[in-house]
Design a protein around this motif. Sequence first.
Motif, PDB file in Angstrom:
ATOM      1  N   PHE A 114       0.834  -1.204   0.000  1.00 26.38           N
ATOM      2  CA  PHE A 114       0.000   0.000   0.000  1.00 26.38           C
ATOM      3  C   PHE A 114       0.870   1.257   0.000  1.00 26.38           C
ATOM      4  CE2 PHE A 114      -2.353   3.438   1.910  1.00 26.38           C
ATOM      5  CZ  PHE A 114      -3.612   3.332   1.336  1.00 26.38           C
ATOM      6  N   LYS A 115       1.910   1.266   0.832  1.00 23.88           N
ATOM      7  CA  LYS A 115       2.803   2.430   0.892  1.00 23.88           C
ATOM      8  C   LYS A 115       3.482   2.659  -0.453  1.00 23.88           C
ATOM      9  CE  LYS A 115       6.590   4.408   3.597  1.00 23.88           C
ATOM     10  NZ  LYS A 115       7.501   4.709   2.483  1.00 23.88           N
ATOM     11  N   SER A 116       3.919   1.565  -1.084  1.00 22.26           N
ATOM     12  CA  SER A 116       4.595   1.688  -2.376  1.00 22.26           C
ATOM     13  C   SER A 116       3.665   2.256  -3.448  1.00 22.26           C
ATOM     14  CB  SER A 116       5.118   0.313  -2.811  1.00 22.26           C
ATOM     15  OG  SER A 116       5.623   0.354  -4.129  1.00 22.26           O
ATOM     16  N   TRP A 117       2.426   1.774  -3.484  1.00 23.19           N
ATOM     17  CA  TRP A 117       1.502   2.184  -4.540  1.00 23.19           C
ATOM     18  C   TRP A 117       0.845   3.533  -4.280  1.00 23.19           C
ATOM     19  CZ3 TRP A 117      -1.843  -2.536  -6.485  1.00 23.19           C
ATOM     20  CH2 TRP A 117      -0.992  -3.519  -6.988  1.00 23.19           C
ATOM     21  N   PHE A 118       0.422   3.763  -3.016  1.00 21.29           N
ATOM     22  CA  PHE A 118      -0.465   4.901  -2.752  1.00 21.29           C
ATOM     23  C   PHE A 118       0.125   5.987  -1.851  1.00 21.29           C
ATOM     24  CE2 PHE A 118      -3.214   1.111  -3.402  1.00 21.29           C
ATOM     25  CZ  PHE A 118      -3.728   1.486  -4.641  1.00 21.29           C
ATOM     26  N   VAL A 119       1.361   5.805  -1.408  1.00 23.26           N
ATOM     27  CA  VAL A 119       2.035   6.846  -0.635  1.00 23.26           C
ATOM     28  C   VAL A 119       3.282   7.319  -1.380  1.00 23.26           C
ATOM     29  CG1 VAL A 119       3.169   7.433   1.540  1.00 23.26           C
ATOM     30  CG2 VAL A 119       1.152   5.949   1.551  1.00 23.26           C
ATOM     31  N   ASP A 120       4.107   6.369  -1.776  1.00 22.05           N
ATOM     32  CA  ASP A 120       5.329   6.722  -2.521  1.00 22.05           C
ATOM     33  C   ASP A 120       5.088   6.802  -4.024  1.00 22.05           C
ATOM     34  OD1 ASP A 120       6.694   6.700  -0.100  1.00 22.05           O
ATOM     35  OD2 ASP A 120       7.234   4.575  -0.278  1.00 22.05           O
ATOM     36  N   PHE A 121       3.962   6.237  -4.486  1.00 26.25           N
ATOM     37  CA  PHE A 121       3.592   6.249  -5.911  1.00 26.25           C
ATOM     38  C   PHE A 121       4.681   5.629  -6.790  1.00 26.25           C
ATOM     39  CE2 PHE A 121       1.687  10.330  -4.217  1.00 26.25           C
ATOM     40  CZ  PHE A 121       0.458   9.764  -3.925  1.00 26.25           C
ATOM     41  N   ASP A 122       5.235   4.513  -6.334  1.00 28.03           N
ATOM     42  CA  ASP A 122       6.310   3.850  -7.088  1.00 28.03           C
ATOM     43  C   ASP A 122       5.888   3.433  -8.498  1.00 28.03           C
ATOM     44  OD1 ASP A 122       8.154   4.146  -5.056  1.00 28.03           O
ATOM     45  OD2 ASP A 122       7.695   2.222  -4.122  1.00 28.03           O
ATOM     46  N   PRO A 123       4.650   2.916  -8.722  1.00 24.65           N
ATOM     47  CA  PRO A 123       4.277   2.569 -10.100  1.00 24.65           C
ATOM     48  C   PRO A 123       4.275   3.786 -11.025  1.00 24.65           C
ATOM     49  CG  PRO A 123       2.819   1.496  -8.542  1.00 24.65           C
ATOM     50  CD  PRO A 123       3.621   2.485  -7.760  1.00 24.65           C
ATOM     51  N   VAL A 124       3.824   4.937 -10.519  1.00 29.99           N
ATOM     52  CA  VAL A 124       3.806   6.156 -11.333  1.00 29.99           C
ATOM     53  C   VAL A 124       5.231   6.594 -11.649  1.00 29.99           C
ATOM     54  CG1 VAL A 124       3.065   8.569 -11.436  1.00 29.99           C
ATOM     55  CG2 VAL A 124       1.613   6.856 -10.316  1.00 29.99           C
ATOM     56  N   ARG A 125       6.080   6.565 -10.644  1.00 25.82           N
ATOM     57  CA  ARG A 125       7.472   6.993 -10.850  1.00 25.82           C
ATOM     58  C   ARG A 125       8.189   6.064 -11.819  1.00 25.82           C
ATOM     59  NH1 ARG A 125       8.417  10.973  -7.148  1.00 25.82           N
ATOM     60  NH2 ARG A 125       7.029  11.010  -5.324  1.00 25.82           N
ATOM     61  N   ALA A 126       7.859   4.773 -11.755  1.00 23.83           N
ATOM     62  CA  ALA A 126       8.466   3.835 -12.694  1.00 23.83           C
ATOM     63  C   ALA A 126       8.054   4.173 -14.124  1.00 23.83           C
ATOM     64  CB  ALA A 126       8.063   2.404 -12.342  1.00 23.83           C
ATOM     65  N   LYS A 127       6.768   4.452 -14.333  1.00 20.51           N
ATOM     66  CA  LYS A 127       6.289   4.788 -15.679  1.00 20.51           C
ATOM     67  C   LYS A 127       6.871   6.115 -16.154  1.00 20.51           C
ATOM     68  CE  LYS A 127       1.981   3.624 -16.676  1.00 20.51           C
ATOM     69  NZ  LYS A 127       0.513   3.445 -16.626  1.00 20.51           N
ATOM     70  N   MET A 128       7.080   7.054 -15.222  1.00 17.82           N
ATOM     71  CA  MET A 128       7.717   8.324 -15.600  1.00 17.82           C
ATOM     72  C   MET A 128       9.137   8.104 -16.096  1.00 17.82           C
ATOM     73  SD  MET A 128       6.347  10.692 -12.439  1.00 17.82           S
ATOM     74  CE  MET A 128       7.446  12.067 -12.827  1.00 17.82           C
ATOM     75  N   ASP A 129       9.809   7.067 -15.558  1.00 18.40           N
ATOM     76  CA  ASP A 129      11.177   6.743 -15.968  1.00 18.40           C
ATOM     77  C   ASP A 129      11.223   5.792 -17.153  1.00 18.40           C
ATOM     78  OD1 ASP A 129      12.108   8.312 -13.891  1.00 18.40           O
ATOM     79  OD2 ASP A 129      12.390   6.614 -12.510  1.00 18.40           O
ATOM     80  N   LEU A 148       3.063  12.920 -12.274  1.00 14.12           N
ATOM     81  CA  LEU A 148       2.674  13.473 -10.985  1.00 14.12           C
ATOM     82  C   LEU A 148       2.354  14.949 -11.143  1.00 14.12           C
ATOM     83  CD1 LEU A 148       5.406  11.880  -8.645  1.00 14.12           C
ATOM     84  CD2 LEU A 148       3.009  11.204  -8.823  1.00 14.12           C
ATOM     85  N   VAL A 149       1.361  15.413 -10.383  1.00 14.82           N
ATOM     86  CA  VAL A 149       0.997  16.826 -10.417  1.00 14.82           C
ATOM     87  C   VAL A 149       0.993  17.362  -8.990  1.00 14.82           C
ATOM     88  CG1 VAL A 149      -0.363  16.607 -12.536  1.00 14.82           C
ATOM     89  CG2 VAL A 149      -1.472  16.277 -10.301  1.00 14.82           C
ATOM     90  N   ASP A 150       1.095  18.662  -8.854  1.00 11.53           N
ATOM     91  CA  ASP A 150       1.129  19.276  -7.529  1.00 11.53           C
ATOM     92  C   ASP A 150      -0.266  19.282  -6.901  1.00 11.53           C
ATOM     93  OD1 ASP A 150       3.848  19.798  -7.640  1.00 11.53           O
ATOM     94  OD2 ASP A 150       3.578  21.765  -8.576  1.00 11.53           O
ATOM     95  N   SER A 151      -0.284  19.187  -5.575  1.00  9.69           N
ATOM     96  CA  SER A 151      -1.525  19.290  -4.803  1.00  9.69           C
ATOM     97  C   SER A 151      -1.178  19.892  -3.449  1.00  9.69           C
ATOM     98  CB  SER A 151      -2.183  17.915  -4.611  1.00  9.69           C
ATOM     99  OG  SER A 151      -1.502  17.171  -3.616  1.00  9.69           O
ATOM    100  N   GLU A 152      -2.183  20.133  -2.638  1.00  4.56           N
ATOM    101  CA  GLU A 152      -1.939  20.703  -1.310  1.00  4.56           C
ATOM    102  C   GLU A 152      -1.190  19.750  -0.397  1.00  4.56           C
ATOM    103  OE1 GLU A 152      -5.796  20.460   1.212  1.00  4.56           O
ATOM    104  OE2 GLU A 152      -6.459  20.655  -0.878  1.00  4.56           O
ATOM    105  N   LEU A 153      -1.153  18.474  -0.771  1.00  2.81           N
ATOM    106  CA  LEU A 153      -0.396  17.491   0.006  1.00  2.81           C
ATOM    107  C   LEU A 153       0.938  17.161  -0.628  1.00  2.81           C
ATOM    108  CD1 LEU A 153      -3.180  14.942   1.037  1.00  2.81           C
ATOM    109  CD2 LEU A 153      -2.277  16.859   2.338  1.00  2.81           C
ATOM    110  N   GLY A 154       1.263  17.833  -1.715  1.00  2.86           N
ATOM    111  CA  GLY A 154       2.479  17.519  -2.456  1.00  2.86           C
ATOM    112  C   GLY A 154       2.145  16.804  -3.748  1.00  2.86           C
ATOM    113  N   PRO A 155       3.135  16.245  -4.434  1.00  8.34           N
ATOM    114  CA  PRO A 155       2.883  15.567  -5.707  1.00  8.34           C
ATOM    115  C   PRO A 155       1.962  14.364  -5.545  1.00  8.34           C
ATOM    116  CG  PRO A 155       5.231  15.993  -5.409  1.00  8.34           C
ATOM    117  CD  PRO A 155       4.575  16.266  -4.086  1.00  8.34           C
ATOM    118  N   ILE A 156       0.960  14.275  -6.437  1.00  9.22           N
ATOM    119  CA  ILE A 156       0.053  13.122  -6.471  1.00  9.22           C
ATOM    120  C   ILE A 156      -0.117  12.700  -7.922  1.00  9.22           C
ATOM    121  CG2 ILE A 156      -1.181  13.844  -4.387  1.00  9.22           C
ATOM    122  CD1 ILE A 156      -3.467  14.781  -6.204  1.00  9.22           C
TER     123      ILE A 156
END
Length: 257
Positions: A114-129, A148-156
């Motif tokens: 859960f942390k990898s997918w929905f907190v650190d967004f590892d799948p998104v970062r992998a696709k960005m690379d 990833l885009v900016d939000s009030e909580l940081g990049p999402i």
Amino acid sequence: MAMYGDGDTITTLGVLRRPAATNQACCAMMPDPGICDWRYLFYALKHTRPDLLRVVVGGAQRNLSGSIIRQHRIPLPPLAEQKAIADILGSLDDKIELNRRMNVTLEAMARALFKSWFVDFDPVRAKMDGRAPAGMDAETAALFPARLVDSELGPIPEGWRVESVYAIANVVYGAPFASSQFNSTRSGYPLIRIRDLRDEAPSVFTTEIHPKGRLVVPGDIVVGMDGEFRAHVWGGPVSYLNQRLCVFEPTGASCKA
């Protein structure tokens, strides 16, 4: 072996694995090994615990006294039978403990995922690379954006949004049921307390019809509000929700339990 006689842990049993002194709210039980196997005594007291609770919870005295313990009766078969019974129940306990440890391991794996997918967004970062998300099939990977885009909580992840939990769920709080109406005779409905979230087996029942009472059914999301704020998907019997707990009721098509 020790039994606790006061507060929320009343009639709770424990096996002491090293020399220890007991406080005033706890009594030590040291069976005569020529008459009673200590393991059998543990299981016999555990099995007859509802009888002790019935005396304590149902009466005016709210603690387990020495006189109540002395009046308590348990079946006492011959020593050989005691040992055989204790061996069987001990084996079952060992299997239960093994399953518990496996569940702890699986839960830790789920938390990490859960942390990898929905907190650190590892799948998104992998696709960005330009990489395929690790350990994920193509169909699941397609559900994650590549930006990833900016939000009030940081990049999402792009297309995701930040919402208050109250925007997607109704939060219903437990009611302050009167402890004077608790019983262990299974009269009325079970009452969920924080301690019951782990094993989903409430030991206290109530016949009180509280105006703010909320019946919890299997599949409801229940959260204890003391200590660790942690969600549990209830899988126990239909029960009332006691105070210091709440239920999250997902609303709308954008959020499902």
